[in-house]
Motif scaffolding. Structure first.
Motif, PDB file in Angstrom:
ATOM      1  N   ASP B   1       0.930  -1.162  -0.163  1.00  0.00           N
ATOM      2  CA  ASP B   1       0.533   0.416   0.323  1.00  0.00           C
ATOM      3  C   ASP B   1       0.915   1.239   0.261  1.00  0.00           C
ATOM      4  N   GLN B   2       0.370   2.850  -1.149  1.00  0.00           N
ATOM      5  CA  GLN B   2       1.124   3.054  -0.658  1.00  0.00           C
ATOM      6  C   GLN B   2       0.706   4.285   0.097  1.00  0.00           C
ATOM      7  N   GLN B   3       1.604   4.490   0.495  1.00  0.00           N
ATOM      8  CA  GLN B   3       2.142   5.516   2.093  1.00  0.00           C
ATOM      9  C   GLN B   3       1.476   7.065   2.108  1.00  0.00           C
ATOM     10  N   VAL B   4       2.859   7.409   1.142  1.00  0.00           N
ATOM     11  CA  VAL B   4       2.730   8.253   0.727  1.00  0.00           C
ATOM     12  C   VAL B   4       2.138   8.346  -0.585  1.00  0.00           C
ATOM     13  N   LYS B   5       1.228   9.167  -1.211  1.00  0.00           N
ATOM     14  CA  LYS B   5       0.221   9.750  -2.151  1.00  0.00           C
ATOM     15  C   LYS B   5       0.631  10.981  -2.941  1.00  0.00           C
ATOM     16  N   GLN B   6       1.135  10.898  -4.506  1.00  0.00           N
ATOM     17  CA  GLN B   6       0.880  12.291  -5.176  1.00  0.00           C
ATOM     18  C   GLN B   6      -0.244  12.003  -6.384  1.00  0.00           C
ATOM     19  N   PHE B 103       8.766   7.654   0.098  1.00  0.00           N
ATOM     20  CA  PHE B 103       8.660   8.104  -1.333  1.00  0.00           C
ATOM     21  C   PHE B 103       6.799   8.343  -2.062  1.00  0.00           C
ATOM     22  N   GLY B 104       6.722   9.205  -2.594  1.00  0.00           N
ATOM     23  CA  GLY B 104       5.590   9.073  -3.686  1.00  0.00           C
ATOM     24  C   GLY B 104       6.235   8.879  -4.833  1.00  0.00           C
ATOM     25  N   THR B 105       5.112   8.880  -5.686  1.00  0.00           N
ATOM     26  CA  THR B 105       5.573   8.861  -6.999  1.00  0.00           C
ATOM     27  C   THR B 105       5.800  10.041  -8.284  1.00  0.00           C
ATOM     28  N   GLY B 106       5.856  11.155  -7.540  1.00  0.00           N
ATOM     29  CA  GLY B 106       6.322  12.101  -8.348  1.00  0.00           C
ATOM     30  C   GLY B 106       4.755  13.024  -8.841  1.00  0.00           C
TER      31      GLY B 106
END
Lengths: 115, 113
Positions: B1-6, B103-106
């Protein structure tokens, strides 16, 4: 001043070959990190050193991945028996801080392509 | 799961206007939040950070806002310049002493002259 340097910048390996990626951190930086960045994704943590001690290797994807920093400066990330899914950019970062290392300085990365 | 999302993969802004880059997170146990900027074929460059005990930090043209109740942070760039065109990554440092940045995905920012 010199930043973080990594070599080689590009590496093409045939599946099954071993590779070694080098990182020269900023002089005096205690903490050193390795990250893996797949295409279109953010960097993902692999491992962390404080001086020569590897304090966290929980992000290494398999036992084919091994990192060392024997004298507390230069670090090498080794990947044995490379697989296609290992293709990525491998980033090294260093920090003057121990914990929390909230200012990490990154090198340019090594782009690994496994064919 | 993505903890940091952009959630915005890209953003286009006119030169001189404000750029607002957004980031959401799911874990309440982050101590620091950071923004990195990345040009092609280079490593990420640290831009600005904010401690979880603050709600704003400013450095020149860059300001980061943290809304803990919404688990949201944003980076404001004013005024935007063509040289700001790059991928921006949001990252978070957990409070569990692991020292691993997440990190997020940018978001790819394009500043049009």
């Amino acid at each position: 001043g010199a930043g973080v340097s990594q070599s080689p910048r590009y590496k093409v390996a045939k599946r099954g070959q071993d590779v070694a990626l080098r990182c020269d951190p900023i002089s005096g930086h205690v903490s050193l990190f390795w990250y893996q960045q797949a295409l279109g994704q953010g960097p993902e943590f692999l491992t962390y050193f404080q001086n020569e001690a590897q304090l966290d290797k929980s992000g290494l994807p398999s036992d084919r991945f091994f990192a060392e920093r024997p004298e507390g400066s230069v670090s090498t990330l080794k990947i044995q028996r490379t697989q296609q899914e290992d293709s990525a950019v491998y980033l090294c970062a260093s920090s003057l801080q121990t914990f929390p290392s909230y200012e990490q300085y990154f090198g340019p990365g090594t782009r690994l392509t496994v064919t | 799961d993505q903890q940091v999302k952009q959630n915005s993969p890209s953003l286009s802004v006119q030169e001189g206007r404000i750029s607002i880059l957004n980031c959401d997170y799911t874990n309440s146990m982050f101590d620091y939040f950071l923004w990195y900027k990345k040009y092609p074929a280079e490593g990420p460059t640290f831009l600005i950070s904010i401690s979880s005990i603050k709600d704003k930090n400013e450095d020149g043209r860059f300001t980061v806002f943290l809304n803990k109740s919404a688990k949201h942070l944003s980076l404001h760039i004013v005024p935007s310049q063509p040289g700001d065109s790059a991928v921006y990554f949001c990252a978070a440092l957990p409070s569990d002493a692991t020292n691993k940045l997440i990190f997020g995905t940018g978001t790819l920012l394009a500043v049009q002259p």
